[in-house]
Design an enzyme around this catalytic site. Structure first.
Site, mmCIF file in Angstrom:
data_model
loop_
_atom_site.group_PDB
_atom_site.id
_atom_site.type_symbol
_atom_site.label_atom_id
_atom_site.label_comp_id
_atom_site.label_asym_id
_atom_site.label_seq_id
_atom_site.Cartn_x
_atom_site.Cartn_y
_atom_site.Cartn_z
ATOM 1 N N LYS A 5 -69.520 -11.306 -12.237
ATOM 2 C CA LYS A 5 -68.288 -10.584 -11.907
ATOM 3 C C LYS A 5 -68.155 -9.332 -12.764
ATOM 4 O O LYS A 5 -68.220 -9.407 -13.980
ATOM 5 C CB LYS A 5 -67.084 -11.504 -12.118
ATOM 6 C CG LYS A 5 -67.115 -12.753 -11.235
ATOM 7 C CD LYS A 5 -66.003 -13.728 -11.571
ATOM 8 C CE LYS A 5 -66.153 -14.302 -12.952
ATOM 9 N NZ LYS A 5 -65.207 -15.411 -13.225
ATOM 10 N N THR A 46 -53.406 -10.039 -13.890
ATOM 11 C CA THR A 46 -54.779 -10.429 -13.599
ATOM 12 C C THR A 46 -55.185 -11.743 -14.255
ATOM 13 O O THR A 46 -56.350 -12.144 -14.178
ATOM 14 C CB THR A 46 -55.751 -9.328 -14.059
ATOM 15 O OG1 THR A 46 -55.561 -9.102 -15.465
ATOM 16 C CG2 THR A 46 -55.510 -8.032 -13.305
ATOM 17 N N GLY A 85 -56.135 -15.326 -14.757
ATOM 18 C CA GLY A 85 -56.568 -16.404 -13.882
ATOM 19 C C GLY A 85 -57.407 -15.973 -12.695
ATOM 20 O O GLY A 85 -57.710 -16.781 -11.818
ATOM 21 N N THR A 86 -57.827 -14.715 -12.672
ATOM 22 C CA THR A 86 -58.630 -14.260 -11.532
ATOM 23 C C THR A 86 -59.965 -15.004 -11.446
ATOM 24 O O THR A 86 -60.414 -15.367 -10.357
ATOM 25 C CB THR A 86 -58.891 -12.747 -11.614
ATOM 26 O OG1 THR A 86 -59.400 -12.428 -12.922
ATOM 27 C CG2 THR A 86 -57.625 -11.959 -11.361
ATOM 28 N N GLY A 87 -60.601 -15.233 -12.594
ATOM 29 C CA GLY A 87 -61.894 -15.926 -12.582
ATOM 30 C C GLY A 87 -61.779 -17.362 -12.122
ATOM 31 O O GLY A 87 -62.578 -17.832 -11.302
ATOM 32 N N CYS A 88 -60.786 -18.075 -12.650
ATOM 33 C CA CYS A 88 -60.547 -19.462 -12.220
ATOM 34 C C CYS A 88 -60.279 -19.517 -10.721
ATOM 35 O O CYS A 88 -60.787 -20.386 -9.998
ATOM 36 C CB CYS A 88 -59.347 -20.054 -12.956
ATOM 37 S SG CYS A 88 -59.451 -19.995 -14.750
#
Length: 528
Positions: free
Chosen positions: A203, A236, A238-241
């Site tokens: 990412k 932003t 928690g975008t990865g989770c």
């Protein structure tokens, strides 16, 4: 030789798949994701983000908590790791009973927890494992020490179907290799793939000097650059989770990997855009709204956000000539179809005068949205924009889907009529949300319309990377045969005459809906 495809992911956003209800609900097994992660007291990331994402995608989510954190929009103030034996107890409790399809991991804060997770997955295999190697949050907080890196490499990565590191996590897994360009990300994805996972997505949200949000997906042979608009927002956290849990949710519903990744990226992009003006907390990184409800002032909104493939189940396409023949207004026709069970409506008014069509379309929008039903306009993008319809459907001789996407933006629905594998592939490249395949049978609504038959429909469905609705000559007598082809991405049938060239639209829609429901139930039983 590996090649790179650059794919714009601002082009569409899939809502959750809804499985049509059967007469015996006890036999329905919803798709199921188990998330193994840390709890976030601020509810922006971790277990809480996973639960909200899966709920938004129509997937059941169970949980195993590995750590309890004290955190908010300012940062992480404390981490309390759950004892390993209790993590084991949670894992066994869920995996031994609840028929989990996909496991998604987040914060795994100790070597022992990584080890017991690996052992549990050997004992209770699942369809797929999505590993989000949470070590450093987007805000820079260290959530897991370097001691677990070797355990990750040796135990978890070889078991993973996909890993989803951000730039800092990819760097840590590769021994602090610097990642500053898209070329660096491709190299990192290849090196991470060599550690064992079937797929890798690196990412690039923190990539310096990049105007787009660029992620690099690698399937072991080819690279794909997934690009989307960079949303200017503080929200932003928690975008990865959320990306990883959305991938897991799509895999649980039966998606293949690349489409699942694309859907997840679009979902996160759309949620960020929706939430960019929300103010929660006083810190520099706030949470976003996974469910698209926080801006509705407490009132339930019937308006859909994005596209749900299961809305194609009973697709009603109006016809001005038929409405005139039976002395009905377009609004009366649409209302009757919705009351009878239509799940999506397309206004196909080829001969209507623009002003009258626009007024009718506005009225139909109000009717559809009050029932939570998407409304599309056939071909007329100007009408769709003017009445704020949910999208458009275009044919092969109409405006290209790529142009329609540019005009309508990322959240609107775009469908494309296709007869061939090549047309279906082009629709996917151009950013369509679904394709309409047909005519399956001869029809009177289009002159000289070449039919593809059931075999042609099957061929296109199996090759399509998009959901498919069958169209052309379909009615209550043959709709069951169409749906019972049991091709996974065939989501429903689109009809014109079978509903609107009849005396009572309500009765005919109910009859067709019952046929489709029965066929869906039989197909579900055969596939399980």
């Amino acid at each position: 030789m590996a090649y790179t495809q650059v794919l714009s992911t601002s082009c569409m956003f899939y809502k959750e798949d809804r499985v049509p209800m059967t007469s015996d609900n006890s036999k329905m097994k919803p798709p199921h994701v188990l998330t193994v992660a840390g709890s976030d007291s601020g509810a922006g990331a971790g277990i809480q983000a996973d639960l909200k994402t899966c709920a938004a995608r129509g997937v059941y989510c169970s949980t195993v908590i590995t750590a309890v954190t004290a955190q908010n929009t300012v940062g992480v103030q404390g981490v309390n790791i759950v004892p390993e034996d209790f993590v084991v107890e949670q894992l066994k409790s869920v995996l031994s009973d609840m028929q989990v399809d996909v496991v998604k991991t987040g914060m795994l804060p100790s070597v022992g927890i990584v080890s017991v997770l690996s052992q549990s997955l050997h004992e209770f295999p699942v369809r797929a494992l999505v590993v989000d190697p949470v070590m450093v949050s987007t805000s820079g907080d260290v959530l897991a020490g370097p001691s677990i890196l070797a355990e990750f490499r040796e135990e978890l990565l070889p078991m993973a179907d996909i890993i989803t590191p951000n730039l800092k996590e990819a760097s840590a897994l590769l021994g602090c290799q610097q990642l500053k360009t898209v070329s660096d990300m491709r190299s990192a994805a290849k090196l991470l793939h060599e550690m064992g996972p079937r797929y890798v997505i690196v990412k690039g949200g923190d990539l310096p000097d990049s105007l787009d949000a660029v992620d690099v997906f690698f399937d072991g042979q080819d690279f794909y650059e997934l690009r989307s608009s960079r949303i200017k927002t503080r929200n932003t956290h928690g975008t990865g989770c959320s990306l990883a849990s959305c991938i897991a949710a799509e895999l649980a519903k039966g998606s293949s990997m690349l489409p699942a990744v694309k859907v997840a990226k679009r979902y996160v992009e759309t949620a960020l855009d929706y939430s960019k003006d929300i103010a929660i907390g006083n810190g520099t990184q706030g949470p976003f709204d996974h469910i698209f409800r926080l801006k509705s002032n407490g009132q339930k909104s019937h308006r859909q956000v994005g596209f749900n493939p299961s809305d194609l189940f009973l697709y009603a396409v109006t016809d001005s000539g038929m409405n005139e023949k039976w002395g009905r207004s377009i609004t009366d026709a649409v209302k009757a179809a919705i009351e009878g069970g239509a799940t999506i409506v397309q206004l196909r008014e080829k001969d209507a005068e623009t002003h009258k069509f626009l007024e009718a379309a506005k009225a139909c929008c109000e009717i559809c949205h009050s029932h939570g039903i998407p409304l599309l306009i056939n071909d007329r993008i100007d009408i769709a924009l003017a009445c704020d319809a949910d999208g458009v459907h275009v044919g092969q001789s109409d405006m290209p889907a790529s142009v329609a996407r540019t005009l309508l933006g990322p959240e609107k629905i775009i469908g494309v009529s296709c007869k061939t594998i090549e047309q279906a592939h082009q629709a996917w490249i151009d950013g369509a949300d679904y394709i309409g395949c047909g005519g399956v049978y001869p029809t009177n609504t289009k002159a000289n319309n070449l039919t593809v038959g059931l075999e042609g429909l099957k061929t296109v469905c199996k090759a399509s990377k998009l959901p498919v609705v069958a169209i052309g000559g379909i009615n209550a007598s043959n709709a069951g045969s169409v749906m019972e082809t049991a091709v996974q991405n065939l989501k429903g049938v689109a009809v014109v005459s079978a509903l609107f060239d009849r005396e009572c639209i309500l009765t005919e829609t109910r009859k067709l809906h019952a046929v489709l429901k029965t066929a869906a139930s039989m197909t579900l039983q055969r596939t399980h």
